[in-house]
Design a protein around this motif. Structure first.
Motif, PDB file in Angstrom:
ATOM      1  N   LEU A  66      35.750  28.717  59.869  1.00  0.00           N
ATOM      2  CA  LEU A  66      35.566  29.743  58.840  1.00  0.00           C
ATOM      3  C   LEU A  66      34.097  30.068  58.655  1.00  0.00           C
ATOM      4  CD1 LEU A  66      36.840  31.534  56.591  1.00  0.00           C
ATOM      5  CD2 LEU A  66      36.468  29.609  55.032  1.00  0.00           C
ATOM      6  N   ASN A  67      33.262  29.055  58.556  1.00  0.00           N
ATOM      7  CA  ASN A  67      31.827  29.274  58.344  1.00  0.00           C
ATOM      8  C   ASN A  67      31.207  30.060  59.482  1.00  0.00           C
ATOM      9  OD1 ASN A  67      32.540  27.452  56.429  1.00  0.00           O
ATOM     10  ND2 ASN A  67      30.948  25.949  56.869  1.00  0.00           N
ATOM     11  N   TRP A  68      31.714  29.838  60.661  1.00  0.00           N
ATOM     12  CA  TRP A  68      31.123  30.456  61.845  1.00  0.00           C
ATOM     13  C   TRP A  68      31.760  31.800  62.206  1.00  0.00           C
ATOM     14  CZ3 TRP A  68      31.138  25.419  65.322  1.00  0.00           C
ATOM     15  CH2 TRP A  68      30.238  24.491  64.757  1.00  0.00           C
ATOM     16  N   GLY A  69      32.684  32.274  61.350  1.00  0.00           N
ATOM     17  CA  GLY A  69      33.269  33.578  61.563  1.00  0.00           C
ATOM     18  C   GLY A  69      34.352  33.622  62.615  1.00  0.00           C
ATOM     19  N   TRP A  70      34.905  32.471  62.974  1.00  0.00           N
ATOM     20  CA  TRP A  70      35.967  32.434  63.974  1.00  0.00           C
ATOM     21  C   TRP A  70      37.329  32.779  63.380  1.00  0.00           C
ATOM     22  CZ3 TRP A  70      34.897  27.153  66.886  1.00  0.00           C
ATOM     23  CH2 TRP A  70      33.636  27.232  67.513  1.00  0.00           C
ATOM     24  N   VAL A  71      37.481  32.569  62.064  1.00  0.00           N
ATOM     25  CA  VAL A  71      38.710  32.940  61.366  1.00  0.00           C
ATOM     26  C   VAL A  71      38.329  33.636  60.062  1.00  0.00           C
ATOM     27  CG1 VAL A  71      40.094  31.057  62.322  1.00  0.00           C
ATOM     28  CG2 VAL A  71      38.899  30.718  60.132  1.00  0.00           C
TER      29      VAL A  71
ATOM     30  N   ASP B 132      43.005  36.020  56.040  1.00  0.00           N
ATOM     31  CA  ASP B 132      44.002  36.342  57.077  1.00  0.00           C
ATOM     32  C   ASP B 132      44.030  35.217  58.106  1.00  0.00           C
ATOM     33  OD1 ASP B 132      45.859  37.640  58.671  1.00  0.00           O
ATOM     34  OD2 ASP B 132      44.390  38.975  59.610  1.00  0.00           O
ATOM     35  N   LEU B 133      44.327  34.023  57.649  1.00  0.00           N
ATOM     36  CA  LEU B 133      44.349  32.884  58.568  1.00  0.00           C
ATOM     37  C   LEU B 133      45.424  33.047  59.639  1.00  0.00           C
ATOM     38  CD1 LEU B 133      43.792  29.922  56.068  1.00  0.00           C
ATOM     39  CD2 LEU B 133      42.130  30.929  57.648  1.00  0.00           C
ATOM     40  N   SER B 134      46.562  33.613  59.265  1.00  0.00           N
ATOM     41  CA  SER B 134      47.623  33.780  60.265  1.00  0.00           C
ATOM     42  C   SER B 134      47.207  34.770  61.347  1.00  0.00           C
ATOM     43  CB  SER B 134      48.921  34.224  59.596  1.00  0.00           C
ATOM     44  OG  SER B 134      48.751  35.470  58.936  1.00  0.00           O
ATOM     45  N   GLY B 135      46.538  35.840  60.953  1.00  0.00           N
ATOM     46  CA  GLY B 135      46.155  36.859  61.914  1.00  0.00           C
ATOM     47  C   GLY B 135      44.971  36.479  62.778  1.00  0.00           C
ATOM     48  N   THR B 136      44.138  35.552  62.312  1.00  0.00           N
ATOM     49  CA  THR B 136      42.934  35.187  63.064  1.00  0.00           C
ATOM     50  C   THR B 136      43.013  33.777  63.651  1.00  0.00           C
ATOM     51  OG1 THR B 136      41.874  34.464  60.988  1.00  0.00           O
ATOM     52  CG2 THR B 136      41.466  36.725  61.721  1.00  0.00           C
TER      53      THR B 136
ATOM     54  N   GLY C  37      45.260  30.645  52.228  1.00  0.00           N
ATOM     55  CA  GLY C  37      44.711  31.663  51.347  1.00  0.00           C
ATOM     56  C   GLY C  37      43.294  31.375  50.902  1.00  0.00           C
ATOM     57  N   GLU C  38      42.642  30.417  51.532  1.00  0.00           N
ATOM     58  CA  GLU C  38      41.306  29.935  51.140  1.00  0.00           C
ATOM     59  C   GLU C  38      41.268  29.586  49.657  1.00  0.00           C
ATOM     60  OE1 GLU C  38      36.582  30.889  51.787  1.00  0.00           O
ATOM     61  OE2 GLU C  38      38.032  32.360  52.523  1.00  0.00           O
ATOM     62  N   SER C  39      42.340  28.958  49.201  1.00  0.00           N
ATOM     63  CA  SER C  39      42.423  28.504  47.819  1.00  0.00           C
ATOM     64  C   SER C  39      41.686  27.189  47.661  1.00  0.00           C
ATOM     65  CB  SER C  39      43.890  28.311  47.426  1.00  0.00           C
ATOM     66  OG  SER C  39      44.017  27.723  46.150  1.00  0.00           O
ATOM     67  N   TYR C  40      41.228  26.935  46.418  1.00  0.00           N
ATOM     68  CA  TYR C  40      40.588  25.665  46.099  1.00  0.00           C
ATOM     69  C   TYR C  40      41.501  24.759  45.273  1.00  0.00           C
ATOM     70  CZ  TYR C  40      36.915  29.096  46.965  1.00  0.00           C
ATOM     71  OH  TYR C  40      36.162  30.112  47.487  1.00  0.00           O
ATOM     72  N   ASP C  41      42.699  25.251  44.988  1.00  0.00           N
ATOM     73  CA  ASP C  41      43.654  24.546  44.140  1.00  0.00           C
ATOM     74  C   ASP C  41      44.353  23.448  44.936  1.00  0.00           C
ATOM     75  OD1 ASP C  41      45.812  23.758  42.532  1.00  0.00           O
ATOM     76  OD2 ASP C  41      46.169  25.793  41.781  1.00  0.00           O
TER      77      ASP C  41
ATOM     78  N   ARG D 267      45.273  24.243  57.954  1.00  0.00           N
ATOM     79  CA  ARG D 267      44.425  23.053  58.043  1.00  0.00           C
ATOM     80  C   ARG D 267      45.108  21.990  58.916  1.00  0.00           C
ATOM     81  NH1 ARG D 267      42.006  20.259  52.713  1.00  0.00           N
ATOM     82  NH2 ARG D 267      40.855  22.226  52.705  1.00  0.00           N
ATOM     83  N   GLN D 268      46.410  21.829  58.729  1.00  0.00           N
ATOM     84  CA  GLN D 268      47.128  20.859  59.548  1.00  0.00           C
ATOM     85  C   GLN D 268      47.044  21.233  61.025  1.00  0.00           C
ATOM     86  OE1 GLN D 268      51.143  19.882  57.898  1.00  0.00           O
ATOM     87  NE2 GLN D 268      50.369  20.984  56.112  1.00  0.00           N
ATOM     88  N   ARG D 269      47.190  22.512  61.330  1.00  0.00           N
ATOM     89  CA  ARG D 269      47.083  22.952  62.725  1.00  0.00           C
ATOM     90  C   ARG D 269      45.690  22.640  63.284  1.00  0.00           C
ATOM     91  NH1 ARG D 269      49.786  29.017  63.137  1.00  0.00           N
ATOM     92  NH2 ARG D 269      51.803  28.521  62.154  1.00  0.00           N
ATOM     93  N   PHE D 270      44.689  22.874  62.471  1.00  0.00           N
ATOM     94  CA  PHE D 270      43.307  22.647  62.926  1.00  0.00           C
ATOM     95  C   PHE D 270      43.058  21.161  63.169  1.00  0.00           C
ATOM     96  CE2 PHE D 270      38.760  21.963  61.746  1.00  0.00           C
ATOM     97  CZ  PHE D 270      38.209  22.566  62.877  1.00  0.00           C
TER      98      PHE D 270
END
Length: 448
Positions: free
Chosen positions: A298-303, A307-311, A348-352, A360-363
């Motif tokens: 995410l930080n490096w602009g790869w996703v 839109d985590l599913s799309g990227t 959803g890039e949630s912090y909750d 995250r599990q996939r990663f």
């Protein structure tokens, strides 16, 4: 709301605690002595047996362990027991923090603004290492930071010159902060301040166990800094690279003079830190015992967090490529590789803490599969440390921001949203994945 990490682009599931007993100084000092981890070709060994890392980042261990209003030793013990129950055998923790004028740096630090040591945190580190060692775990001790959240090299420059730059200052957009911080390598006074802290830590005797740090088998490696870069822009990297290499090699030599027994590591992200230069990565690790890599899609602009599913597909491909490249570099060096930081947002890039962790599990599975394949084939990738452990901590404010004085430390540092990348004790699916990986990589006798 989005936050920039480094200026680059239910309770029922909680892990049960076992043996959360208070250890007295005398009982810690009598803990069975274990061998110091050493490099063995392109791997590690401990007491003649292969040693692989299933690790976590827990930068705040010394703060929790401090006998001070900001400490919480009972929580430290609970967190260590949780981690050990997952099979975690290695932690990467801060053994430094420099107080100064930077807006988002943690306070208190190991050193005060005038450079004088803060005994509470040095003794907190002693306690943390005693607790880690008593569980048969090891720790990477990080001796400074390229980024602002613990003060780091920018604060040492301020102490030397009276000038500083805040990360994220709109007047100094990226890569100004990285270019400014990289001036550290050519500043003799700032480097002397760094070396003074190195002396204090590496030459220290643990006040809890009575054992010199140089002889402590709970130390896995000394690490020069968190993510030290030669600069942010290509021009700065070219201007600084010679001084960068000199600082690395002289610091490694200094550590080995004080402590000839333990491993020495750099803490570099890999080619992301060098704007793609493999040569700088290779030469930076000439005097290191192993290669490190960090991966932040995410930080490096790869996703895209929205839109985590799309990227995901593109981000996954780039992650595989990055791992393969650094396995190749480690092979060229004939040294082990540890992916000692890797992080991914919640759905959803949630912090909750209640938000899902599907991607995250996939990663994590991508990283863990690579480690497991390498272990099976005798390759150089022999471990990883996820970023990071939040455990039982929860954000104290509705905006998920850290405020000076907060004591619910978590793996997300003070400049970041609290809950962005860290794993909570309630993340049942994540914890199951980590435990499964530990069972695949570590001996059946346990995490030691």
């Amino acid at each position: 709301m989005k936050f920039d990490r480094r200026g680059l682009l239910a309770s029922a599931a909680a892990i049960s605690l076992a043996g959360c007993t208070t250890l007295s100084p005398s009982s810690l000092s009598r803990s069975p002595r274990r061998a110091i981890v050493v490099r063995s070709g392109a791997g590690f060994s401990r007491g003649g047996l292969a040693y692989r890392i299933v690790g976590a980042n827990m930068w705040y261990a010394a703060w929790l362990a401090a006998d001070a209003p900001f400490g919480d030793r009972d929580r430290l013990r609970r967190e260590l027991d949780r981690l050990r129950s997952l099979g975690i055998n290695n932690l990467r923790i801060m053994a430094s923090a420099e107080e100064g004028p930077l807006t988002n740096s943690i306070k208190p630090g190991f050193t005060r603004p005038d450079g004088s040591p803060n005994p509470a945190l040095f003794e907190g580190l002693d306690r943390a290492m005693a607790e880690i060692g008593s569980r048969g775990m090891t720790a990477v001790l990080v001796l400074s930071n390229f980024w602002e959240w613990s003060g780091g090299l920018q604060t040492l420059l301020w102490r030397a010159t009276g000038e500083y730059m805040d990360m994220g200052d709109p007047a100094h957009p990226w890569p100004a902060f990285a270019d400014a911080t990289a001036r550290f390598y050519a500043n003799p006074q700032a480097r002397e301040l760094y070396a003074a802290h190195l002396d204090r830590i590496v030459s220290r005797t643990n006040s809890i166990t009575g054992r010199p740090y140089a002889e402590d088998p709970a130390i896995f490696s000394w690490q020069l800094a968190n993510e030290p870069r030669p600069g942010g822009s290509d021009a700065a990297i070219a201007a600084n690279v010679a001084d960068y290499r000199d600082w690395i090699e002289s610091s490694a030599s200094h550590i080995r003079e004080l402590d000839p027994h333990h491993l020495v590591s750099l803490g570099q992200e890999g080619t992301q830190a060098t704007n793609g230069s493999e040569d700088i990565v290779l030469t930076a690790h000439r005097q290191m015992d192993y290669l490190t890599a960090h991966i932040w899609p995410l930080n490096w602009g790869w996703v895209d967090g929205d839109d985590l599913s799309g990227t995901w597909s593109e981000g996954s491909g780039l992650t595989h490529e990055y791992i393969a490249a650094h396995e190749r570099l480690a092979g060229q060096l004939g040294k082990p590789l540890v992916i000692e930081e890797f992080g991914f947002p919640r759905d959803g890039e949630s912090y909750d803490p209640a938000a899902g962790t599907t991607f995250r599990q996939r990663f994590y599975a991508t990283i863990y599969d690579a480690v497991e394949r390498s272990v099976r084939s005798g390759g150089p990738l022999v471990g990883s440390n996820f970023w990071a452990w939040n455990g039982e901590a929860r954000a104290q404010h509705g905006d998920y921001r850290f405020v000076d004085g907060d004591r619910a430390y978590m793996g997300d540092p003070p400049h970041e949203p609290q809950g962005w990348y860290g794993n909570f004790d309630s993340d049942a699916d994540m914890l199951a994945l980590i435990r499964q990986h530990a069972e695949a990589v570590l001996p059946r006798t346990g995490p030691t």
